[in-house]
Motif scaffolding. Structure first.
Motif, short mmCIF file in Angstrom:
data_model
loop_
_atom_site.label_atom_id
_atom_site.label_comp_id
_atom_site.label_asym_id
_atom_site.label_seq_id
_atom_site.Cartn_x
_atom_site.Cartn_y
_atom_site.Cartn_z
N GLU A 126 -0.56 1.76 -0.72
CA GLU A 126 -0.51 1.06 0.65
C GLU A 126 -1.09 1.90 1.78
OE1 GLU A 126 3.17 -0.82 0.93
OE2 GLU A 126 3.17 -2.05 -0.79
N ARG A 127 -0.32 3.14 1.68
CA ARG A 127 -0.99 4.18 2.94
C ARG A 127 -2.34 4.35 2.79
NH1 ARG A 127 4.03 8.64 2.73
NH2 ARG A 127 5.66 6.94 3.56
N LYS A 167 -4.92 2.31 1.46
CA LYS A 167 -5.45 1.40 1.90
C LYS A 167 -5.48 1.34 3.35
CE LYS A 167 -5.14 -1.24 -2.36
NZ LYS A 167 -4.70 -2.57 -3.00
N ARG A 168 -4.21 1.29 3.94
CA ARG A 168 -4.16 1.15 5.42
C ARG A 168 -5.03 2.42 6.04
NH1 ARG A 168 1.53 0.40 4.63
NH2 ARG A 168 1.87 2.45 5.21
N TRP A 169 -5.13 3.79 5.65
CA TRP A 169 -5.86 4.60 6.12
C TRP A 169 -7.39 4.32 6.04
CZ3 TRP A 169 -9.73 7.78 4.57
CH2 TRP A 169 -10.11 8.84 5.21
N HIS A 179 -8.59 1.10 5.90
CA HIS A 179 -8.93 0.09 6.76
C HIS A 179 -9.11 0.50 8.18
CE1 HIS A 179 -8.76 -3.98 8.31
NE2 HIS A 179 -7.91 -3.60 9.15
N GLY A 180 -8.10 1.26 8.53
CA GLY A 180 -8.28 1.99 10.11
C GLY A 180 -9.39 2.65 10.19
N GLN A 215 -12.42 0.16 10.48
CA GLN A 215 -12.27 -0.60 11.88
C GLN A 215 -12.59 0.48 13.20
OE1 GLN A 215 -11.74 -3.94 12.58
NE2 GLN A 215 -11.85 -3.87 10.07
#
Length: 423
Positions: free
Chosen positions: A7-8, A10-12, A14-15, A18
């Motif tokens: 999850e971390r 994927k969040r990284w 995605h960030g 963006q």
């Protein structure tokens, strides 16, 4: 990898995506590429000097050549201050030096070692991700200078060696594959635009029917209000209702105008843009002025046409209407945002080359934004339209071998200059 780490991660990701999208939205695409190249080169040049000099020593290494590469890359960190011509010159010089010259020279001086053979191949892959014409010029210039420099330093015998010659088919194949891949991406982009055009056409047709119904109902209500004049209705109430209905009717006319523009844009995306007829500039401008849904007589009087000398050009009438409608709409929006100003349209066929000027004394465009206004999906101010109008205008003008550019001063004026080939 645990779910938490996934999850971390994927969040990284995605960030990061963006952030890059946001960064690309603020900067010109060429400037972004120069900045990324400069950052990588500024870090990579000294890093790999340490690796090849101390951890995996190579036969030949040059600190002076790497320092020059670092200097060139560091200059690119100031790409935001470069003019367009300076940016193009910087790209040619830096790409020629780093990828073909430096990598080829080190490949020859290290007697075609495996490390530098693979490094040279990676350098070519990076080089040909830039514009093909620019990459080819850089490749020829850099490779030629590298061969001359290596010969001058006593490595000329390597040029015709088996180790070097067997690399040529690999390099040529790599260049060919990358060039074809870029053509495929261009075709895919055109297919996406064609799909977008078809979607716009569908939306436009779906909206046309309810808008027509609304317009008919408004006309019916207006007739009813006129019939009710003899009844005991308050004059103020009646005027309020009439004013509201008039505004609704204007919005319907404006939406129909936007649908027309969407349909024309969708047609332009799908069809051949090349000139097929001789078009009179004065005739097209007058047709656009009659077609545009001005919100009031006052707004209509803000637009003035000045015909110094009419001229004809090779193009397509409907596409010319698309270009001029987009420019007129943008000019009137600029005047509206500024709360002041007017729009002048000047047909100047006596000028060489013949030109059309769209001048508005509205809010103007900041200098930092001028280089990006013709980019597809870019709009200024943000959320001010879909960002396809000016990009489509430039695409049409390019197909006609004509030019469109903008000169502007923020809070003062914007001048769009359309120059056409002399007949």
């Amino acid at each position: 990898m645990s779910p938490t780490l996934q999850e971390r991660w994927k969040r990284w990701q995605h960030g990061l995506v963006q952030s890059l999208l946001l960064y690309h939205g603020r900067e010109d695409h060429a400037t972004v590429r120069v900045l990324l190249l400069s950052c990588i080169g500024t870090v990579g040049m000294p890093l790999y000097y340490v690796i090849w000099q101390h951890f995996f020593p190579q036969e030949y290494e040059s600190l002076s050549l790497r320092l020059l590469g670092i200097l060139l890359c560091a200059l690119g960190l100031f790409a935001r201050q470069f003019s367009r011509q300076m940016l193009n010159l910087y790209l040619l010089v830096t790409l020629s030096y780093i990828f073909p010259f430096f990598f080829t020279f080190m490949f020859l001086m290290n007697h075609a070692s495996g490390v530098w053979g693979e490094s040279l191949l990676i350098g070519l892959v990076v080089l040909f991700h830039f514009d093909t014409g620019l990459a080819l010029r850089a490749y020829v210039i850099g490779t030629t200078l590298a061969c001359v420099a290596a010969s001058a330093l006593g490595a000329g015998d390597m040029l015709l060696s088996r180790q070097v010659l067997q690399q040529l088919p690999i390099h040529l194949f790599t260049i060919a594959v990358l060039s074809v891949a870029k053509i495929s991406r261009h075709v895919l982009a055109q297919e996406k635009l064609a799909g977008m055009g078809a979607g716009l056409a569908t939306v436009a047709h779906e909206l046309r029917t309810p808008l027509t119904s609304v317009d008919a109902n408004v006309r019916g209500l207006l007739r009813m209000m006129a019939d009710a004049q003899s009844q005991g209705q308050s004059p103020d109430d009646r005027l309020t209702i009439i004013d509201a209905l008039a505004r609704i009717q204007f919005e319907v006319r404006h939406m129909n105008h936007m649908i027309d523009l969407f349909l024309l844009s969708a047609t332009a995306v799908r069809q051949n843009l090349h000139p097929v007829e001789t078009v009179s500039m004065e005739t097209v401008v007058e047709a656009v002025l009659k077609r545009y849904p001005f919100s009031s007589t006052k707004q209509q009087k803000q637009v003035r046409l000045e015909v110094r000398h009419n001229f004809q050009f090779a193009g397509q009438t409907e596409l010319a209407v698309v270009v001029l409608l987009n420019l007129l709409r943008n000019a009137l929006r600029a005047v509206q945002r500024a709360g002041k100003g007017r729009v002048r349209i000047i047909i100047d066929g006596g000028h060489q080359p013949p030109r059309l000027l769209f001048i508005d004394t509205g809010c103007g465009i900041p200098t930092s934004q001028l280089a990006m206004i013709f980019r597809r999906f870019y709009s200024h101010p943000p959320h001010n339209g879909a960002g396809i109008g000016l990009a489509l205008c430039q695409e049409i003008m390019d197909a006609w071998r004509a030019k469109i550019r903008c000169v502007s001063r923020e809070s003062a004026y914007a001048i769009f200059i359309l120059e056409f080939p002399a007949r």
